[in-house]
Design a protein around this motif. Structure first.
Motif, PDB file in Angstrom:
ATOM      1  N   GLY A 236      53.541  14.778  -9.847  1.00  0.00           N
ATOM      2  CA  GLY A 236      53.041  13.343  -9.847  1.00  0.00           C
ATOM      3  C   GLY A 236      52.122  13.150  -9.005  1.00  0.00           C
ATOM      4  N   SER A 237      52.347  11.800  -8.362  1.00  0.00           N
ATOM      5  CA  SER A 237      50.938  11.329  -7.331  1.00  0.00           C
ATOM      6  C   SER A 237      51.690  10.724  -6.167  1.00  0.00           C
ATOM      7  N   SER A 238      50.960  10.808  -5.496  1.00  0.00           N
ATOM      8  CA  SER A 238      51.385  10.123  -3.960  1.00  0.00           C
ATOM      9  C   SER A 238      52.644  10.464  -3.347  1.00  0.00           C
ATOM     10  N   ASN A 239      53.192  11.556  -3.478  1.00  0.00           N
ATOM     11  CA  ASN A 239      54.442  11.822  -3.081  1.00  0.00           C
ATOM     12  C   ASN A 239      54.247  12.538  -1.711  1.00  0.00           C
ATOM     13  N   LEU A 240      55.339  12.333  -0.571  1.00  0.00           N
ATOM     14  CA  LEU A 240      55.351  12.719   0.615  1.00  0.00           C
ATOM     15  C   LEU A 240      56.497  13.612   0.673  1.00  0.00           C
ATOM     16  N   VAL A 241      56.304  14.794   1.149  1.00  0.00           N
ATOM     17  CA  VAL A 241      57.554  15.709   1.339  1.00  0.00           C
ATOM     18  C   VAL A 241      57.520  16.320   2.697  1.00  0.00           C
ATOM     19  N   VAL A 242      58.593  16.490   3.708  1.00  0.00           N
ATOM     20  CA  VAL A 242      58.408  16.806   4.844  1.00  0.00           C
ATOM     21  C   VAL A 242      59.500  17.801   5.074  1.00  0.00           C
ATOM     22  N   ALA A 243      59.398  18.869   5.045  1.00  0.00           N
ATOM     23  CA  ALA A 243      60.564  20.018   4.936  1.00  0.00           C
ATOM     24  C   ALA A 243      60.735  20.771   6.407  1.00  0.00           C
ATOM     25  N   ASP A 244      61.982  20.972   6.882  1.00  0.00           N
ATOM     26  CA  ASP A 244      62.161  21.545   7.846  1.00  0.00           C
ATOM     27  C   ASP A 244      61.563  23.222   7.893  1.00  0.00           C
ATOM     28  N   ASN A 245      61.964  23.774   6.974  1.00  0.00           N
ATOM     29  CA  ASN A 245      61.671  25.064   6.617  1.00  0.00           C
ATOM     30  C   ASN A 245      61.375  25.634   5.240  1.00  0.00           C
ATOM     31  N   VAL A 246      60.392  26.195   4.711  1.00  0.00           N
ATOM     32  CA  VAL A 246      60.316  26.665   3.265  1.00  0.00           C
ATOM     33  C   VAL A 246      60.081  28.176   3.380  1.00  0.00           C
ATOM     34  N   VAL A 247      60.993  28.898   2.778  1.00  0.00           N
ATOM     35  CA  VAL A 247      61.192  30.230   2.618  1.00  0.00           C
ATOM     36  C   VAL A 247      60.376  30.989   1.849  1.00  0.00           C
ATOM     37  N   ASN A 248      60.165  30.600   0.411  1.00  0.00           N
ATOM     38  CA  ASN A 248      59.590  31.172  -0.562  1.00  0.00           C
ATOM     39  C   ASN A 248      58.220  30.749  -1.009  1.00  0.00           C
ATOM     40  N   ASP A 249      58.083  29.412  -1.444  1.00  0.00           N
ATOM     41  CA  ASP A 249      56.915  28.876  -2.103  1.00  0.00           C
ATOM     42  C   ASP A 249      56.877  27.459  -2.025  1.00  0.00           C
ATOM     43  N   ILE A 250      55.751  26.713  -2.148  1.00  0.00           N
ATOM     44  CA  ILE A 250      55.575  25.496  -2.360  1.00  0.00           C
ATOM     45  C   ILE A 250      54.432  25.401  -3.385  1.00  0.00           C
ATOM     46  N   THR A 251      55.010  24.715  -4.499  1.00  0.00           N
ATOM     47  CA  THR A 251      54.059  24.454  -6.001  1.00  0.00           C
ATOM     48  C   THR A 251      53.628  22.896  -5.856  1.00  0.00           C
ATOM     49  N   VAL A 252      52.468  22.646  -5.952  1.00  0.00           N
ATOM     50  CA  VAL A 252      52.260  21.206  -6.123  1.00  0.00           C
ATOM     51  C   VAL A 252      51.342  21.051  -7.505  1.00  0.00           C
ATOM     52  N   TYR A 253      51.701  19.963  -8.113  1.00  0.00           N
ATOM     53  CA  TYR A 253      50.990  19.569  -9.384  1.00  0.00           C
ATOM     54  C   TYR A 253      50.556  18.202  -9.157  1.00  0.00           C
ATOM     55  N   GLY A 254      49.603  17.389  -9.737  1.00  0.00           N
ATOM     56  CA  GLY A 254      49.189  16.287  -9.670  1.00  0.00           C
ATOM     57  C   GLY A 254      48.245  16.050  -8.571  1.00  0.00           C
ATOM     58  N   TRP A 255      48.095  14.720  -7.982  1.00  0.00           N
ATOM     59  CA  TRP A 255      47.089  14.445  -7.195  1.00  0.00           C
ATOM     60  C   TRP A 255      47.689  13.720  -5.914  1.00  0.00           C
ATOM     61  N   ASP A 256      46.898  13.553  -4.694  1.00  0.00           N
ATOM     62  CA  ASP A 256      47.340  12.725  -3.608  1.00  0.00           C
ATOM     63  C   ASP A 256      48.644  13.060  -3.255  1.00  0.00           C
ATOM     64  N   GLN A 257      49.123  14.360  -3.204  1.00  0.00           N
ATOM     65  CA  GLN A 257      50.345  14.994  -2.730  1.00  0.00           C
ATOM     66  C   GLN A 257      50.187  15.245  -1.326  1.00  0.00           C
ATOM     67  N   LYS A 258      51.355  15.005  -0.451  1.00  0.00           N
ATOM     68  CA  LYS A 258      51.478  15.690   0.869  1.00  0.00           C
ATOM     69  C   LYS A 258      52.575  16.429   1.193  1.00  0.00           C
ATOM     70  N   VAL A 259      52.535  17.559   1.257  1.00  0.00           N
ATOM     71  CA  VAL A 259      53.670  18.377   1.689  1.00  0.00           C
ATOM     72  C   VAL A 259      53.517  18.969   2.896  1.00  0.00           C
ATOM     73  N   LEU A 260      54.263  18.769   3.820  1.00  0.00           N
ATOM     74  CA  LEU A 260      54.342  19.231   5.210  1.00  0.00           C
ATOM     75  C   LEU A 260      55.589  20.136   5.475  1.00  0.00           C
ATOM     76  N   TYR A 261      55.450  21.153   6.100  1.00  0.00           N
ATOM     77  CA  TYR A 261      56.588  21.911   6.475  1.00  0.00           C
ATOM     78  C   TYR A 261      56.475  22.647   7.942  1.00  0.00           C
ATOM     79  N   LYS A 262      57.504  22.685   8.425  1.00  0.00           N
ATOM     80  CA  LYS A 262      57.578  22.781   9.986  1.00  0.00           C
ATOM     81  C   LYS A 262      57.684  24.327  10.334  1.00  0.00           C
ATOM     82  N   ASN A 263      58.388  25.179   9.391  1.00  0.00           N
ATOM     83  CA  ASN A 263      58.629  26.587   9.727  1.00  0.00           C
ATOM     84  C   ASN A 263      58.344  27.161   8.424  1.00  0.00           C
ATOM     85  N   GLY A 264      58.404  28.675   8.397  1.00  0.00           N
ATOM     86  CA  GLY A 264      58.375  29.388   7.423  1.00  0.00           C
ATOM     87  C   GLY A 264      56.956  29.748   6.959  1.00  0.00           C
TER      88      GLY A 264
END
Length: 114
Positions: free
Chosen positions: A64-92
């Motif tokens: 989609g677009s303009s989503n914000l995801v803040v994750a404590d820990n991501v083990v395997n992968d982050i896949t982002v489709y679309g534009w103006d996405q923000k994915v922040l992860y603290k560990n992994g």
């Protein structure tokens, strides 16, 4: 109830996180939600959503677009489709696949301090 009233009633309720095969799906516009990944995959689809993922996420996929995801820990992968996405992860150390950037769209995927 008229079709118009039924549509308005459905639109006034916010979508709820649902587990399918252990995964969590958040779909909507402007949804603000905190979820526990419980070792599964988090799927976020829509526009302007804010999702705070606690615990261990096996993977995070955002569309989609303009989503914000803040994750404590991501083990395997982050896949982002679309534009103006923000994915922040603290560990992994996930593999990051920014499909939007491949098509010239701007997204942010970054590790941040815990």
């Amino acid at each position: 109830m008229s079709a118009l009233a039924a549509s308005a009633a459905l639109m006034s309720t916010s979508p709820v996180a649902q587990a399918e095969n252990g995964d969590t799906h958040i779909t909507g516009v402007g949804v603000v939600r905190t979820v526990d990944c419980k070792g599964s995959t988090l799927f976020v689809n829509g526009n302007g959503n804010q999702v705070f993922a606690l615990g261990d996420c096996y993977a995070v996929t955002v569309q989609g677009s303009s989503n914000l995801v803040v994750a404590d820990n991501v083990v395997n992968d982050i896949t982002v489709y679309g534009w103006d996405q923000k994915v922040l992860y603290k560990n992994g150390t996930p593999f990051v696949w920014d499909r939007g950037r491949e098509l010239g769209m701007t997204n942010q995927v970054n590790r941040v301090p815990a």
